[in-house]
Structures are given as structure tokens and as C-alpha cells.
Design an enzyme around this catalytic site. Structure first.
Site, PDB file in Angstrom:
ATOM      1  N   SER A  93      -3.812   9.432 -82.491  1.00 61.13           N
ATOM      2  CA  SER A  93      -2.441   9.588 -82.024  1.00 61.13           C
ATOM      3  C   SER A  93      -1.491   9.845 -83.184  1.00 61.13           C
ATOM      4  O   SER A  93      -1.862   9.740 -84.352  1.00 61.13           O
ATOM      5  CB  SER A  93      -1.998   8.340 -81.262  1.00 61.13           C
ATOM      6  OG  SER A  93      -1.609   7.354 -82.183  1.00 61.13           O
ATOM      7  N   LYS A  94      -0.269  10.167 -82.820  1.00 62.61           N
ATOM      8  CA  LYS A  94       0.742  10.453 -83.834  1.00 62.61           C
ATOM      9  C   LYS A  94       0.926   9.263 -84.775  1.00 62.61           C
ATOM     10  O   LYS A  94       1.264   9.422 -85.932  1.00 62.61           O
ATOM     11  CB  LYS A  94       2.081  10.776 -83.162  1.00 62.61           C
ATOM     12  CG  LYS A  94       2.071  12.125 -82.467  1.00 62.61           C
ATOM     13  CD  LYS A  94       3.463  12.571 -82.074  1.00 62.61           C
ATOM     14  CE  LYS A  94       3.410  13.962 -81.463  1.00 62.61           C
ATOM     15  NZ  LYS A  94       4.698  14.500 -81.092  1.00 62.61           N
TER      16      LYS A  94
END
Ligand code: GLU
Length: 511
Positions: free
Chosen positions: A267-268
Site C-alpha cells: 500500500s501507499k
């Protein structure tokens, strides 16, 4: 005779923040497919969710893709026959289609306030009925144009009471479609809810805008992330309700990019936590001012980054790992995209960069190194820099390594590594080195071979191992145990500089 429609694909990011490497991979696959099929690749900005809009994100997306070498034929920058390509500028278009859906009974007004919806959700939870779904079984109990008398609906609309427009999902119907990666996908409409198509702010949601634009922009293939697979049946229904079934694009939902340990989606937020960037270029959050690392700034070459990403989910079916963009374009195929997530491997990313950097022509590495030398206040002759490059090219993983691996060719060390000194410096070392340099002073022809012969002869005479002389020499010349072969190093430095470093090193180390 059937005519084959020209391929038209789109990359359709929402400007809700920086583009994660999964997003770049989606853009890349669209681009490769379009180029291979001699089709058109479009950049469409999906910014109808004003609440999630992030300042600077669109510009960031454009700059990142440009750095990667992913180009678009139509889109927000270059325009095109279906402009505008920014959804917030197309609201009038969506109004027209939502009206068609209302008129045909496939969409309806819903007047439930956020507080009322919240209350129903809580009640559902309280009685243990699971998650509340606005759907065929609940819509009649809610406040909408299907449950209320038409007179009341008319009044609410006339009085401008805020509403949203929801799709009316049919009951118990099997929806199926062929996904180019996953094959047959089947979903029963019982599992779908009456999603909002149009919001109270007068803008459509992603679902409506996306389908309308894909249709109007004559998109033939929708290549996008797996997170959109659950929405595909809803999109199919929209195509059907709008009478566009025959123009429906083909779908290809890309598998996820997973964390290095395979445990869930990368994920970011993972990047900085796991010690490697997840963004193509650095991003500064406009609100918190936090800065996130980017591949560009870490010294990656765009061609290495792209090559690594292309192979993260797609395989060529051969052992080949290094592909230029042109090679990717000709080898790419949607059929060879895997169904399962691919683990991101930061080591492999480094490996790709090393491959590309170490195979760059001397001239290109020269340019990179000259910039870094300049940056460090060193004005070196090109001729000397060109001598250095072949000696360090095997040791560089990142552009910044050029400097790390070569600074000592251009300036003497300021410090001497104490750990190394403790390990290699003996009581006899100073005398040994001093005797040796007297021999060096006498050399007429100071070159690699001659120096090598001298060292062999000298250490034989003194009955010491070569390392007993070479290791202290390296410490004196470089300040540590790093660097390429000692003779190469000495030959580039030249006799005078070599001797001067040893003299001043001996003074400093023994003082
Ligand atoms: N705007 C969507 C996103 O942010 C695009 C999904 C699609 O390609 O349909 O990912």
C-alpha cells in the site's frame, strides 16, 4: 466481413494523492497494449470526488508518467477529439445520461440524509443482521422515489431537498462476463447494492462517469486494478440500461502487487516503513508537508524502473529479463499476465537498476558523474573521469553510487577508518610503507604493471604477505578499505598524488 475496431485504452487515475507503483504498472500495461496494437492511449482524470481531491496530485501523475516514458495520444495535456478529459469539466454530459436512467426506471432519487442512513446501519448492527445494504430488500423501507408517493417526491424535488440518485439493481439475476485475465466471472445481483450514481453536489460518482466516458471515448479495453473487479457487474448493468451492450469494452483486471513477504497488498503507506519507495517520484503532501521517497530521487533510471514493473505480473514466457520499452511493446500480451498477486522485491529492483547503469555507455555515465563532481565542488578533467568509469561501473546500483564509489579518485581522504586501521595496522607497518615508498620514488615509469611487479618483488624481499602492504596502502590512499584494485587506483592518481597521499596519511595515522 467484420471490421476490427481500432484499440483505444485509457488510464484513468483519480487525483487523490501520488501515484503508487501499482498505478504506474496499470498505466504501463495500457500503454504497451495500445502501442503494440497501434491503438490510442488516453489519460483521463477522474476527479468527480471533490472530497478526496488533493492539490498537486494531477500534476504529480503527469510528471511521474512522463519520467517513466509513458506517453498518451489523447488526454488532459494533449487534448483530443473527445475532450474535455477531466471529468469535473464534463458534468453536463453525465446529467444527460442520469436523466435517461431515471426516465427508464433504472435509477431513482433517494432522500435519506446521512444521519438517517447512519441510524439504519446502527440498527442493523444492533439486531445482528450484519451490514446494511441499500438494495432490493431494503429500498422500500427507505426514503426514495420508489417508496414514496409520487406527489411527495415531486414536492421534495421542487423544494430542492438534497438527494442522491441510485441505480436500481434487479433482483436475483446472474451477471456474467469474460475477463481477459480471470476468465468467466459470475455474480448474482443479490450481492450488489443500489450504488449511488449521482451525488447531491451535482456530480456523478466514479461508476456512472467511468461508464459514460468509456462509452463516449470509444474505449475498447479496460485494463485496470483488481480492486475494481467487484464494480464490474454494476458497470455491465449500466451498459445494458443505457443500451450500449454492443459497444461494451473488454475487461482485464490486473492482480495486486503484494508486500515483499507476500502478506497483503503493497500500500501507499508501506514504502517508507519497509525501507523502499512505493512512488515513482518524490511526493510532498500539501497539507502535512511530509515528504515520501521516489524512485527517481533514489537514483533509479526510468528504464530500469519500467522494466522491473513490467515483469511484476506479466511474464514473457522466456528467460529474458532485460527489456527496453520497444521490446516490451512487441513482447507484451494480456494473456501472459498472471492471475495471482506478485510480490514486490526491492532487491530485484536494485538488480535491474544495476543492470541498466552498468551497461550504460561510458559517455552517459560520464555526464552523470560530471554533474555530481560539480555538485561537490570538483572540477575534474573529462579524460580522467573517463579513466575512472570502467573501474567503478560494476559497483554502481544507483546514480548516486557514481560519486560514492569514485570521490577518492578526485580528492584525498579527510579521515581514516579506525575500524579498518585497528584490523590491519601492525607495529611494523609504518616502516614497511616508508621503505616501500622509497622504492616508488625511484620508479621511472609509474604504471599499473610496473607497480604490481614492484609490490611483488618488495613483499618477497621483506617476506611479508602482499596484503600486509596493500591494505595499509589502501587505507592511506582512500581512507578506508573501499575502492577498486589498488594498482588501477594508483595508476589513475599518478605517482605524485599517490606518494603525497601516503606521506600525509602516515603523518595523520601516527599522530
Ligand atoms: N479512477 C479510478 C481509479 O482511481 C479508475 C478505475 C478504472 O480504471 O476504471 O483507479
Amino acid at each position: 466481413m467484420t471490421t476490427v475496431k481500432p484499440v483505444r485504452v485509457r488510464f484513468a487515475p483519480s487525483p487523490t494523492g501520488p501515484l503508487h507503483l501499482g498505478g504506474v504498472r496499470t498505466a504501463l500495461y495500457n500503454y504497451l497494449f495500445a502501442r503494440q496494437q497501434r491503438g490510442v492511449c488516453i489519460l483521463r482524470i477522474e476527479d468527480t470526488d471533490q472530497q478526496r481531491f488533493v492539490e498537486g496530485a494531477e500534476q504529480y501523475i503527469i510528471e511521474s508518467l512522463h519520467w517513466c516514458g509513458i506517453e498518451f495520444d489523447e488526454g488532459v495535456q494533449s487534448g483530443g477529439p473527445y475532450a474535455p478529459y477531466r471529468q469535473s469539466e464534463r458534468s453536463e454530459i453525465y446529467r444527460e445520461y442520469i436523466q435517461i436512467l431515471i426516465t427508464s426506471g433504472h435509477a431513482y432519487y433517494a432522500f435519506d440524509t446521512p444521519a438517517e442512513l447512519e441510524q439504519v446501519r446502527n440498527e442493523f448492527q444492533k439486531v445482528g443482521s450484519g451490514l446494511f445494504q441499500y438494495n432490493y430488500s431494503s429500498r422500500n423501507r427507505m426514503k426514495n422515489s420508489l417508496s414514496l408517493p409520487s406527489k411527495e417526491v415531486k414536492e421534495l424535488l421542487e423544494n430542492k431537498v438534497p438527494y442522491v440518485i441510485r441505480i436500481r439493481i434487479p433482483e436475483n439475476e446472474e451477471i456474467s462476463f469474460h475477463d481477459l485475465i480471470r476468465g468467466e466471472v459470475k455474480v448474482n445481483t443479490e450481492n450488489l447494492d443500489d450504488k449511488v450514481l449521482f451525488k447531491s453536489d451535482g456530480l456523478p460518482t466514479y461508476h456512472l462517469a467511468n461508464v459514460v466516458d468509456d462509452y463516449l471515448m470509444k474505449i475498447t479495453h479496460v485494463i485496470r486494478g483488481e480492486e475494481w473487479l467487484p464494480s464490474a457487474p454494476l458497470h455491465l448493468l449500466l451498459y445494458r440500461f443505457l443500451g450500449w451492450e454492443l459497444s461494451m469494452p473488454q475487461f482485464a483486471h490486473l492482480p495486486l502487487i503484494l508486500k515483499p513477504d507476500g502478506n497483503g497488498k503493497l500500500s501507499k503507506r508501506d514504502g517508507d516503513r519497509l525501507g523502499f519507495p512505493v512512488f515513482p517520484i518524490a511526493w510532498e503532501d500539501p497539507v502535512s508537508r511530509d515528504v515520501f521517497r521516489g524512485y527517481r530521487e533514489e537514483g533509479y533510471l526510468p528504464e530500469a524502473f519500467i522494466n522491473m514493473l513490467a515483469l511484476l505480473g506479466w511474464n514473457p514466457g522466456t528467460e529474458q529479463e532485460l527489456f527496453s520499452m520497444d521490446e516490451l511493446i512487441s513482447a507484451f500480451s494480456i494473456e501472459r499476465i498472471g492471475k495471482h498477486g506478485s510480490k514486490f522485491d526491492p532487491e530485484k529492483a536494485r538488480w535491474f537498476n544495476h543492470q541498466y547503469l552498468s551497461h550504460k555507455p561510458d559517455k552517459e555515465l560520464l555526464d552523470y558523474l560530471l554533474i555530481q563532481l560539480n555538485h561537490n565542488g570538483i572540477n575534474a578533467k573529462e579524460e580522467k573521469v573517463l579513466q575512472v568509469i570502467p573501474l567503478i561501473r560494476e559497483r554502481i546500483n544507483f546514480i548516486s553510487d557514481l560519486w560514492q564509489q569514485s570521490w577518492f579518485f578526485f580528492q584525498p581522504p579527510k579521515t581514516y577508518d579506525d575500524q579498518v586501521r585497528k584490523k590491519i595496522w601492525q607495529s611494523s607497518t609504518k616502516e614497511l610503507v616508508s621503505d616501500f615508498i622509497q622504492e616508488v620514488v625511484r620508479m621511472d615509469d609509474f604504471n599499473k604493471e610496473a607497480l604490481h611487479d614492484l609490490i611483488v618483488e618488495f613483499t618477497n624481499l621483506k617476506q611479508v604477505k602482499m596484503g600486509q602492504l596493500m591494505n595499509p596502502l589502501r587505507l592511506l590512499v582512500v581512507g578506508s578499505n573501499q575502492g577498486p584494485g589498488m594498482m588501477d587506483l594508483a595508476a589513475v592518481l599518478g605517482k605524485e598524488e599517490f606518494l603525497s597521499r601516503i606521506h600525509s596519511g602516515l603523518e595523520k595515522i601516527n599522530s
